[in-house]
Design an enzyme around this catalytic site. Structure first.
Site, mmCIF file in Angstrom:
data_model
loop_
_atom_site.group_PDB
_atom_site.id
_atom_site.type_symbol
_atom_site.label_atom_id
_atom_site.label_comp_id
_atom_site.label_asym_id
_atom_site.label_seq_id
_atom_site.Cartn_x
_atom_site.Cartn_y
_atom_site.Cartn_z
ATOM 1 N N GLY A 91 31.971 46.658 48.902
ATOM 2 C CA GLY A 91 32.685 47.931 49.102
ATOM 3 C C GLY A 91 32.752 48.750 47.985
ATOM 4 C CD GLN A 120 34.236 50.401 42.773
ATOM 5 O OE1 GLN A 120 34.341 50.602 43.471
ATOM 6 N NE2 GLN A 120 33.872 49.401 41.856
ATOM 7 C CB CYS A 157 35.625 44.745 40.997
ATOM 8 S SG CYS A 157 35.514 46.297 41.110
ATOM 9 C CG LEU A 158 29.862 46.440 43.232
ATOM 10 C CD1 LEU A 158 29.141 47.417 43.990
ATOM 11 C CD2 LEU A 158 28.771 45.191 42.760
ATOM 12 C CG HIS A 192 39.099 45.535 45.667
ATOM 13 N ND1 HIS A 192 38.897 44.125 44.864
ATOM 14 C CD2 HIS A 192 38.302 46.284 45.120
ATOM 15 C CE1 HIS A 192 38.080 44.538 43.843
ATOM 16 N NE2 HIS A 192 37.611 45.939 44.033
ATOM 17 C CD GLU A 193 35.886 48.670 47.416
ATOM 18 O OE1 GLU A 193 35.881 49.732 46.491
ATOM 19 O OE2 GLU A 193 35.593 47.580 47.198
ATOM 20 C CG HIS A 240 38.402 50.891 43.139
ATOM 21 N ND1 HIS A 240 38.373 50.480 41.662
ATOM 22 C CD2 HIS A 240 37.549 49.741 43.456
ATOM 23 C CE1 HIS A 240 37.773 49.253 41.272
ATOM 24 N NE2 HIS A 240 37.369 48.686 42.601
HETATM 25 NI NI NI Z 1 36.366 46.956 43.015
#
Ligand code: NI
Length: 167
Positions: free
Chosen positions: A46, A51, A91-92, A133-134, A137
């Protein structure tokens, strides 16, 4: 269609609250393409526009093994959340850190697609957790903020040090 640089925690831009998408145009389509390309390139499941420092309510998700089930989620709203699920999340924007977070087990999300068409998405398991989670963000929230203050300080110190290292 470039692969975009991903902001890394504790970058303060990750705390920006994203604005709603109002125009479903070519600019949105190219953002979606770039997000998808960046997510697949980084082997993520995701990625939120936040991000990549674009503060619009757009995210892409693909939790499939085959990496060919792209979901494009625009202006998502949580309609319903039930049960409790605890999975290790990564998480990226927080590379190398995996921690258990408590989330709803099942959710219903109302969202638009890249054309502006609205639909309800019912999700459980990994997809449910990934969507929550996304969506965090887009509110400027990173999953490590659910952890203890001590853990957050350690993670910020670890990642801060990494990003200062010369290449
Ligand atoms: Ni993330």
């Amino acid at each position: 269609m470039p692969v975009l640089p991903i902001l890394k925690y504790p970058d303060s831009r990750l705390h920006t609250i994203a604005r709603a998408v109002t125009r479903f145009d070519g600019e949105l389509n190219s953002l979606v393409r770039d997000l998808a390309r960046t997510m697949y390139h980084a082997s993520g499941i995701g990625l939120a526009a936040t991000q990549v420092d674009v503060h619009r309510r757009v995210l892409v998700v693909d939790v499939s093994e085959s990496r060919d089930q792209l979901m494009v989620i625009v202006n998502p709203v949580l309609v319903e959340g039930v049960g409790e699920s605890e999975l290790d999340e990564g998480c990226l924007s927080v590379p190398g850190i995996y921690e258990r977070v408590s989330r709803f087990d099942q959710v219903v999300i109302r969202a638009q697609d890249a054309n502006g068409d609205s639909r309800d998405i019912a999700a459980g398991g990994l997809l449910s957790v990934c969507l929550q989670h996304e969506m965090d963000h887009l509110e400027g929230r990173v999953f490590v903020e659910y952890l203890s203050r001590l853990k957050q300080t350690r993670i910020a110190a670890k990642l801060g040090k990494q990003s200062r290292r010369p290449r």
